[in-house]
Design a protein around this motif. Sequence first.
Motif, PDB file in Angstrom:
ATOM      1  N   LEU A  34       0.734  -1.399  -0.202  1.00  0.00           N
ATOM      2  CA  LEU A  34       0.126  -0.163  -0.120  1.00  0.00           C
ATOM      3  C   LEU A  34       0.733   0.938   0.081  1.00  0.00           C
ATOM      4  O   LEU A  34       0.624   2.420  -0.761  1.00  0.00           O
ATOM      5  N   VAL A  35       2.076   1.260   0.450  1.00  0.00           N
ATOM      6  CA  VAL A  35       3.010   2.676   0.287  1.00  0.00           C
ATOM      7  C   VAL A  35       3.848   2.922  -1.055  1.00  0.00           C
ATOM      8  O   VAL A  35       3.529   3.213  -1.096  1.00  0.00           O
ATOM      9  N   PHE A  36       3.823   1.264  -1.846  1.00  0.00           N
ATOM     10  CA  PHE A  36       3.522   1.391  -3.305  1.00  0.00           C
ATOM     11  C   PHE A  36       3.224   2.253  -3.537  1.00  0.00           C
ATOM     12  O   PHE A  36       3.061   2.989  -4.351  1.00  0.00           O
ATOM     13  N   LEU A  37       1.788   1.653  -3.493  1.00  0.00           N
ATOM     14  CA  LEU A  37       0.999   2.103  -4.353  1.00  0.00           C
ATOM     15  C   LEU A  37       0.679   3.896  -3.830  1.00  0.00           C
ATOM     16  O   LEU A  37       0.346   4.610  -5.163  1.00  0.00           O
ATOM     17  N   PHE A  38       0.627   3.946  -2.306  1.00  0.00           N
ATOM     18  CA  PHE A  38       0.320   5.686  -2.527  1.00  0.00           C
ATOM     19  C   PHE A  38       1.359   6.692  -2.718  1.00  0.00           C
ATOM     20  O   PHE A  38       1.018   7.371  -2.972  1.00  0.00           O
ATOM     21  N   SER A  39       2.538   6.123  -2.384  1.00  0.00           N
ATOM     22  CA  SER A  39       3.946   6.442  -2.713  1.00  0.00           C
ATOM     23  C   SER A  39       3.570   7.503  -4.409  1.00  0.00           C
ATOM     24  O   SER A  39       3.584   8.296  -5.085  1.00  0.00           O
ATOM     25  N   VAL A  40       3.420   6.194  -5.616  1.00  0.00           N
ATOM     26  CA  VAL A  40       4.023   6.018  -6.607  1.00  0.00           C
ATOM     27  C   VAL A  40       2.734   7.417  -6.619  1.00  0.00           C
ATOM     28  O   VAL A  40       2.596   8.182  -7.796  1.00  0.00           O
ATOM     29  N   SER A  41       1.022   6.703  -6.650  1.00  0.00           N
ATOM     30  CA  SER A  41      -0.131   7.968  -7.066  1.00  0.00           C
ATOM     31  C   SER A  41       0.515   9.366  -6.968  1.00  0.00           C
ATOM     32  O   SER A  41      -0.095   9.578  -7.426  1.00  0.00           O
ATOM     33  N   GLY A  42       1.349   9.514  -6.017  1.00  0.00           N
ATOM     34  CA  GLY A  42       1.274  10.807  -4.866  1.00  0.00           C
ATOM     35  C   GLY A  42       2.664  11.460  -5.977  1.00  0.00           C
ATOM     36  O   GLY A  42       2.127  12.729  -5.888  1.00  0.00           O
ATOM     37  N   VAL A  43       3.587  10.815  -5.920  1.00  0.00           N
ATOM     38  CA  VAL A  43       4.659  10.977  -7.414  1.00  0.00           C
ATOM     39  C   VAL A  43       3.732  12.404  -8.065  1.00  0.00           C
ATOM     40  O   VAL A  43       4.552  12.605  -8.600  1.00  0.00           O
ATOM     41  N   PHE A  44       2.752  10.676  -9.091  1.00  0.00           N
ATOM     42  CA  PHE A  44       2.051  11.452  -9.697  1.00  0.00           C
ATOM     43  C   PHE A  44       1.600  12.690  -9.956  1.00  0.00           C
ATOM     44  O   PHE A  44       1.525  13.477 -10.906  1.00  0.00           O
ATOM     45  N   LEU A  45       0.843  12.481  -8.469  1.00  0.00           N
ATOM     46  CA  LEU A  45      -0.371  13.804  -8.664  1.00  0.00           C
ATOM     47  C   LEU A  45       0.405  15.317  -8.627  1.00  0.00           C
ATOM     48  O   LEU A  45       0.378  15.899  -9.222  1.00  0.00           O
ATOM     49  N   LEU A  46       1.561  15.075  -7.051  1.00  0.00           N
ATOM     50  CA  LEU A  46       2.274  16.463  -7.999  1.00  0.00           C
ATOM     51  C   LEU A  46       3.121  16.651  -8.895  1.00  0.00           C
ATOM     52  O   LEU A  46       3.201  17.841  -9.414  1.00  0.00           O
ATOM     53  N   VAL A  47       3.788  16.035  -9.359  1.00  0.00           N
ATOM     54  CA  VAL A  47       4.512  16.169 -10.787  1.00  0.00           C
ATOM     55  C   VAL A  47       3.645  16.909 -11.521  1.00  0.00           C
ATOM     56  O   VAL A  47       3.788  17.922 -12.731  1.00  0.00           O
ATOM     57  N   THR A  48       2.457  16.003 -11.778  1.00  0.00           N
ATOM     58  CA  THR A  48       1.355  16.170 -12.686  1.00  0.00           C
ATOM     59  C   THR A  48       0.834  17.689 -11.950  1.00  0.00           C
ATOM     60  O   THR A  48       0.687  18.928 -12.572  1.00  0.00           O
ATOM     61  N   TRP A  49       0.347  18.177 -11.074  1.00  0.00           N
ATOM     62  CA  TRP A  49       0.026  19.237 -10.366  1.00  0.00           C
ATOM     63  C   TRP A  49       1.442  20.321 -10.872  1.00  0.00           C
ATOM     64  O   TRP A  49       0.807  21.322 -11.230  1.00  0.00           O
ATOM     65  N   LEU A  50       3.054  19.596 -10.533  1.00  0.00           N
ATOM     66  CA  LEU A  50       3.224  21.366 -11.508  1.00  0.00           C
ATOM     67  C   LEU A  50       3.560  21.699 -12.811  1.00  0.00           C
ATOM     68  O   LEU A  50       3.639  22.313 -12.876  1.00  0.00           O
ATOM     69  N   ILE A  51       3.316  20.702 -13.361  1.00  0.00           N
ATOM     70  CA  ILE A  51       4.006  20.772 -14.572  1.00  0.00           C
ATOM     71  C   ILE A  51       2.139  21.433 -15.710  1.00  0.00           C
ATOM     72  O   ILE A  51       2.458  22.168 -15.869  1.00  0.00           O
ATOM     73  N   SER A  52       0.797  21.157 -14.844  1.00  0.00           N
ATOM     74  CA  SER A  52       0.010  22.256 -15.302  1.00  0.00           C
ATOM     75  C   SER A  52      -0.024  23.731 -14.611  1.00  0.00           C
ATOM     76  O   SER A  52      -0.662  24.016 -15.506  1.00  0.00           O
ATOM     77  N   GLY A  53       0.663  23.918 -14.438  1.00  0.00           N
ATOM     78  CA  GLY A  53       1.034  24.951 -13.387  1.00  0.00           C
ATOM     79  C   GLY A  53       1.806  25.875 -14.749  1.00  0.00           C
ATOM     80  O   GLY A  53       1.668  27.371 -14.678  1.00  0.00           O
TER      81      GLY A  53
END
Length: 229
Positions: A34-53
């Motif tokens: 679960l740590v893997f799943l939510f950590s990688v998902s969190g990275v995708f969220l963060l990177v996409t949030w920054l790029i979408s800016g």
Amino acid sequence: MDASAGKNPPHPFWPQDLVIPNYVANDRSMTDILVFLFSVSGVFLLVTWLISGINHSLGTWRRLAICWFAVCGFIHSIIEGWFTLYYNIIPGDQSFLSQLWKEYSKGDSRYVIADNFTVCMETVTAVLWGPFSFWAVYSFITAKSYRFVLQLIISLGQLYGAVLYFFTEHRDGYAHSEYGHPIYFWFYFVFMNFLWIIIPLILILDAWRQLSAAQTYVDSSRTQKTKRK
């Protein structure tokens, strides 16, 4: 040998008399997975949030929607893509993603027995909605004219798949999970899949509004041109 050992089920899946040839128990814990799943998902969220800016015309709501599509792209293409490719060997395989699927199967054993519906549904999801989700991220950041068409298509596909997913299991009497279990039933089976009903519904309504507004503008422009003639 412990006399009680023979009374224990040979696997943690339901129904407990389910026959799973070549099954090998996970050597990784639920926490690791679960740590893997939510950590990688969190990275995708963060990177996409920054790029979408990069696109300053995007508001907070729209950027969150783009982040959703990025996470969907990861889950559909990588995790569900793994199941699509290796569903026949997952019960006995100890690769990390196979162990992830064996852990999730505690909430829905249809995955560990390669049920026909789950194989077909996940194949469509991995082949179509995974790449389309990444395409949607690109289309919104670069303001492509077809971005809301993509949003509508992906969200309709996700909603349809999720409804069938729940409905087929309902007709089976929720036989493939320990009914009522706080983690395996309510978190794995219900919550993690219900997201693909609620969020796609919101995005379908959003796309409907955006596309209707665009069509209204086109119709209005045509009417004005006709009057000028």
